[in-house]
Design a protein around this motif. Structure first.
Motif, PDB file in Angstrom:
ATOM      1  N   MET A   1     -16.712  73.197 -47.216  1.00 57.03           N
ATOM      2  CA  MET A   1     -16.684  71.856 -46.655  1.00 57.03           C
ATOM      3  C   MET A   1     -15.602  71.049 -47.374  1.00 57.03           C
ATOM      4  O   MET A   1     -15.656  70.879 -48.584  1.00 57.03           O
ATOM      5  CB  MET A   1     -18.073  71.219 -46.813  1.00 57.03           C
ATOM      6  CG  MET A   1     -18.132  69.782 -46.356  1.00 57.03           C
ATOM      7  SD  MET A   1     -19.727  68.997 -46.635  1.00 57.03           S
ATOM      8  CE  MET A   1     -20.682  69.709 -45.347  1.00 57.03           C
ATOM      9  N   ARG A   2     -14.639  70.607 -46.629  1.00 57.61           N
ATOM     10  CA  ARG A   2     -13.502  69.887 -47.211  1.00 57.61           C
ATOM     11  C   ARG A   2     -13.892  68.547 -47.817  1.00 57.61           C
ATOM     12  O   ARG A   2     -13.362  68.159 -48.848  1.00 57.61           O
ATOM     13  CB  ARG A   2     -12.423  69.675 -46.162  1.00 57.61           C
ATOM     14  CG  ARG A   2     -11.679  70.925 -45.841  1.00 57.61           C
ATOM     15  CD  ARG A   2     -10.548  70.639 -44.911  1.00 57.61           C
ATOM     16  NE  ARG A   2      -9.839  71.888 -44.659  1.00 57.61           N
ATOM     17  CZ  ARG A   2      -8.762  71.955 -43.948  1.00 57.61           C
ATOM     18  NH1 ARG A   2      -8.265  70.889 -43.389  1.00 57.61           N
ATOM     19  NH2 ARG A   2      -8.173  73.118 -43.778  1.00 57.61           N
ATOM     20  N   ALA A   5     -15.332  69.101 -51.272  1.00 54.76           N
ATOM     21  CA  ALA A   5     -14.287  69.441 -52.247  1.00 54.76           C
ATOM     22  C   ALA A   5     -13.467  68.206 -52.615  1.00 54.76           C
ATOM     23  O   ALA A   5     -13.170  67.975 -53.791  1.00 54.76           O
ATOM     24  CB  ALA A   5     -13.384  70.536 -51.696  1.00 54.76           C
ATOM     25  N   ALA A   6     -13.112  67.405 -51.621  1.00 50.84           N
ATOM     26  CA  ALA A   6     -12.321  66.195 -51.886  1.00 50.84           C
ATOM     27  C   ALA A   6     -13.110  65.215 -52.755  1.00 50.84           C
ATOM     28  O   ALA A   6     -12.571  64.656 -53.722  1.00 50.84           O
ATOM     29  CB  ALA A   6     -11.910  65.535 -50.574  1.00 50.84           C
ATOM     30  N   LEU A   7     -14.381  65.031 -52.431  1.00 45.62           N
ATOM     31  CA  LEU A   7     -15.199  64.106 -53.213  1.00 45.62           C
ATOM     32  C   LEU A   7     -15.503  64.655 -54.600  1.00 45.62           C
ATOM     33  O   LEU A   7     -15.655  63.896 -55.557  1.00 45.62           O
ATOM     34  CB  LEU A   7     -16.472  63.753 -52.462  1.00 45.62           C
ATOM     35  CG  LEU A   7     -16.232  62.847 -51.253  1.00 45.62           C
ATOM     36  CD1 LEU A   7     -17.512  62.663 -50.448  1.00 45.62           C
ATOM     37  CD2 LEU A   7     -15.679  61.490 -51.696  1.00 45.62           C
ATOM     38  N   ARG A   8     -15.563  65.975 -54.726  1.00 41.42           N
ATOM     39  CA  ARG A   8     -15.741  66.584 -56.039  1.00 41.42           C
ATOM     40  C   ARG A   8     -14.517  66.294 -56.910  1.00 41.42           C
ATOM     41  O   ARG A   8     -14.637  65.916 -58.069  1.00 41.42           O
ATOM     42  CB  ARG A   8     -15.968  68.090 -55.901  1.00 41.42           C
ATOM     43  CG  ARG A   8     -16.181  68.782 -57.219  1.00 41.42           C
ATOM     44  CD  ARG A   8     -16.589  70.235 -57.090  1.00 41.42           C
ATOM     45  NE  ARG A   8     -15.803  71.002 -56.153  1.00 41.42           N
ATOM     46  CZ  ARG A   8     -16.256  71.500 -54.996  1.00 41.42           C
ATOM     47  NH1 ARG A   8     -17.502  71.308 -54.616  1.00 41.42           N
ATOM     48  NH2 ARG A   8     -15.458  72.203 -54.219  1.00 41.42           N
ATOM     49  N   TRP A   9     -13.318  66.482 -56.351  1.00 40.94           N
ATOM     50  CA  TRP A   9     -12.094  66.188 -57.096  1.00 40.94           C
ATOM     51  C   TRP A   9     -11.997  64.711 -57.459  1.00 40.94           C
ATOM     52  O   TRP A   9     -11.607  64.362 -58.575  1.00 40.94           O
ATOM     53  CB  TRP A   9     -10.859  66.627 -56.293  1.00 40.94           C
ATOM     54  CG  TRP A   9     -10.524  68.058 -56.531  1.00 40.94           C
ATOM     55  CD1 TRP A   9     -10.940  69.149 -55.816  1.00 40.94           C
ATOM     56  CD2 TRP A   9      -9.725  68.570 -57.598  1.00 40.94           C
ATOM     57  NE1 TRP A   9     -10.445  70.299 -56.360  1.00 40.94           N
ATOM     58  CE2 TRP A   9      -9.691  69.979 -57.464  1.00 40.94           C
ATOM     59  CE3 TRP A   9      -9.039  67.992 -58.651  1.00 40.94           C
ATOM     60  CZ2 TRP A   9      -8.991  70.797 -58.345  1.00 40.94           C
ATOM     61  CZ3 TRP A   9      -8.337  68.815 -59.529  1.00 40.94           C
ATOM     62  CH2 TRP A   9      -8.322  70.192 -59.368  1.00 40.94           C
ATOM     63  N   LEU A  10     -12.363  63.846 -56.530  1.00 42.04           N
ATOM     64  CA  LEU A  10     -12.333  62.403 -56.807  1.00 42.04           C
ATOM     65  C   LEU A  10     -13.291  62.053 -57.941  1.00 42.04           C
ATOM     66  O   LEU A  10     -12.942  61.296 -58.854  1.00 42.04           O
ATOM     67  CB  LEU A  10     -12.677  61.619 -55.537  1.00 42.04           C
ATOM     68  CG  LEU A  10     -12.661  60.100 -55.667  1.00 42.04           C
ATOM     69  CD1 LEU A  10     -11.284  59.594 -56.064  1.00 42.04           C
ATOM     70  CD2 LEU A  10     -13.106  59.472 -54.345  1.00 42.04           C
ATOM     71  N   LEU A  11     -14.495  62.612 -57.888  1.00 44.10           N
ATOM     72  CA  LEU A  11     -15.472  62.356 -58.944  1.00 44.10           C
ATOM     73  C   LEU A  11     -14.983  62.913 -60.283  1.00 44.10           C
ATOM     74  O   LEU A  11     -15.120  62.256 -61.320  1.00 44.10           O
ATOM     75  CB  LEU A  11     -16.823  62.968 -58.573  1.00 44.10           C
ATOM     76  CG  LEU A  11     -17.980  62.654 -59.515  1.00 44.10           C
ATOM     77  CD1 LEU A  11     -18.286  61.159 -59.516  1.00 44.10           C
ATOM     78  CD2 LEU A  11     -19.211  63.441 -59.096  1.00 44.10           C
ATOM     79  N   ALA A  12     -14.415  64.100 -60.258  1.00 39.24           N
ATOM     80  CA  ALA A  12     -13.889  64.695 -61.494  1.00 39.24           C
ATOM     81  C   ALA A  12     -12.782  63.820 -62.081  1.00 39.24           C
ATOM     82  O   ALA A  12     -12.753  63.577 -63.297  1.00 39.24           O
ATOM     83  CB  ALA A  12     -13.377  66.107 -61.231  1.00 39.24           C
ATOM     84  N   LEU A  13     -11.892  63.327 -61.247  1.00 35.14           N
ATOM     85  CA  LEU A  13     -10.828  62.444 -61.733  1.00 35.14           C
ATOM     86  C   LEU A  13     -11.399  61.153 -62.302  1.00 35.14           C
ATOM     87  O   LEU A  13     -10.950  60.663 -63.350  1.00 35.14           O
ATOM     88  CB  LEU A  13      -9.830  62.142 -60.613  1.00 35.14           C
ATOM     89  CG  LEU A  13      -8.933  63.303 -60.209  1.00 35.14           C
ATOM     90  CD1 LEU A  13      -8.137  62.948 -58.949  1.00 35.14           C
ATOM     91  CD2 LEU A  13      -7.994  63.685 -61.346  1.00 35.14           C
ATOM     92  N   LEU A 117     -24.594  65.273 -57.829  1.00 35.37           N
ATOM     93  CA  LEU A 117     -25.416  66.401 -57.380  1.00 35.37           C
ATOM     94  C   LEU A 117     -24.862  67.026 -56.096  1.00 35.37           C
ATOM     95  O   LEU A 117     -24.776  68.239 -55.970  1.00 35.37           O
ATOM     96  CB  LEU A 117     -26.863  65.945 -57.176  1.00 35.37           C
ATOM     97  CG  LEU A 117     -27.591  65.508 -58.452  1.00 35.37           C
ATOM     98  CD1 LEU A 117     -28.929  64.880 -58.107  1.00 35.37           C
ATOM     99  CD2 LEU A 117     -27.745  66.678 -59.405  1.00 35.37           C
ATOM    100  N   TRP A 118     -24.470  66.188 -55.144  1.00 35.17           N
ATOM    101  CA  TRP A 118     -23.975  66.707 -53.866  1.00 35.17           C
ATOM    102  C   TRP A 118     -22.600  67.347 -54.017  1.00 35.17           C
ATOM    103  O   TRP A 118     -22.347  68.440 -53.503  1.00 35.17           O
ATOM    104  CB  TRP A 118     -23.940  65.597 -52.812  1.00 35.17           C
ATOM    105  CG  TRP A 118     -23.519  66.106 -51.490  1.00 35.17           C
ATOM    106  CD1 TRP A 118     -24.271  66.800 -50.592  1.00 35.17           C
ATOM    107  CD2 TRP A 118     -22.214  65.997 -50.915  1.00 35.17           C
ATOM    108  NE1 TRP A 118     -23.518  67.122 -49.485  1.00 35.17           N
ATOM    109  CE2 TRP A 118     -22.249  66.634 -49.660  1.00 35.17           C
ATOM    110  CE3 TRP A 118     -21.022  65.407 -51.330  1.00 35.17           C
ATOM    111  CZ2 TRP A 118     -21.139  66.704 -48.825  1.00 35.17           C
ATOM    112  CZ3 TRP A 118     -19.914  65.477 -50.506  1.00 35.17           C
ATOM    113  CH2 TRP A 118     -19.989  66.124 -49.265  1.00 35.17           C
ATOM    114  N   ALA A 119     -21.693  66.678 -54.730  1.00 36.28           N
ATOM    115  CA  ALA A 119     -20.329  67.202 -54.882  1.00 36.28           C
ATOM    116  C   ALA A 119     -20.324  68.536 -55.620  1.00 36.28           C
ATOM    117  O   ALA A 119     -19.464  69.375 -55.382  1.00 36.28           O
ATOM    118  CB  ALA A 119     -19.450  66.187 -55.610  1.00 36.28           C
TER     119      ALA A 119
END
Length: 134
Positions: A1-2, A5-13, A117-119
């Protein structure tokens, strides 16, 4: 799911940047630390390291879910600092922020917990199979 992945990267940043700020400029974080927290300078530095470690963990598939759970727990544990900041009217750099900042910030904390949790894939709610009617 794109989107995930995008929200995971945003959260990581976001967590990596916040962690860096905890280490590079701890004064604002020390100011909002509740007075009952022991060794506030150590705690602020440790939270910075935890944020950076969580950010890195989100990006590694083998540690992603553990990082998500850890960042969710972290966000829950630092919520008292947000309440202290709001209700003690703590000024940062001589400026006290009003409820236009504090109310959304306090309300957003459960969303940040869910986001971690979701990301990370630790939960699928509300977008899992049951939510789609399967």
């Amino acid at each position: 799911m794109r989107a995930r992945a995008a929200l995971r990267w945003l959260l990581a940043l976001a967590y990596a940047y916040a962690g860096y700020r905890h280490l590079a400029t701890p004064a604002p974080f020390l100011a909002i630390t509740p007075p009952w927290v022991p060794e506030p300078a150590f705690v602020v530095a440790a939270t910075g390291i935890a944020e950076i470690a969580g950010a890195v963990g989100l990006l590694i598939p083998a540690t992603r879910k553990a990082a998500g759970w850890s960042l969710a727990l972290y966000a829950l544990c630092v919520w008292p600092a947000n309440f202290h900041h709001a209700f003690a009217h703590v000024a940062i750099g001589g400026t006290a922020l009003g409820w236009g900042y504090h109310a959304p910030r306090l309300i957003a904390q459960p969303l940040i917990i869910w986001w971690a949790l979701w990301a990370s894939g630790a939960v699928d709610w509300p977008f899992g199979a049951k939510a789609r009617g399967a």
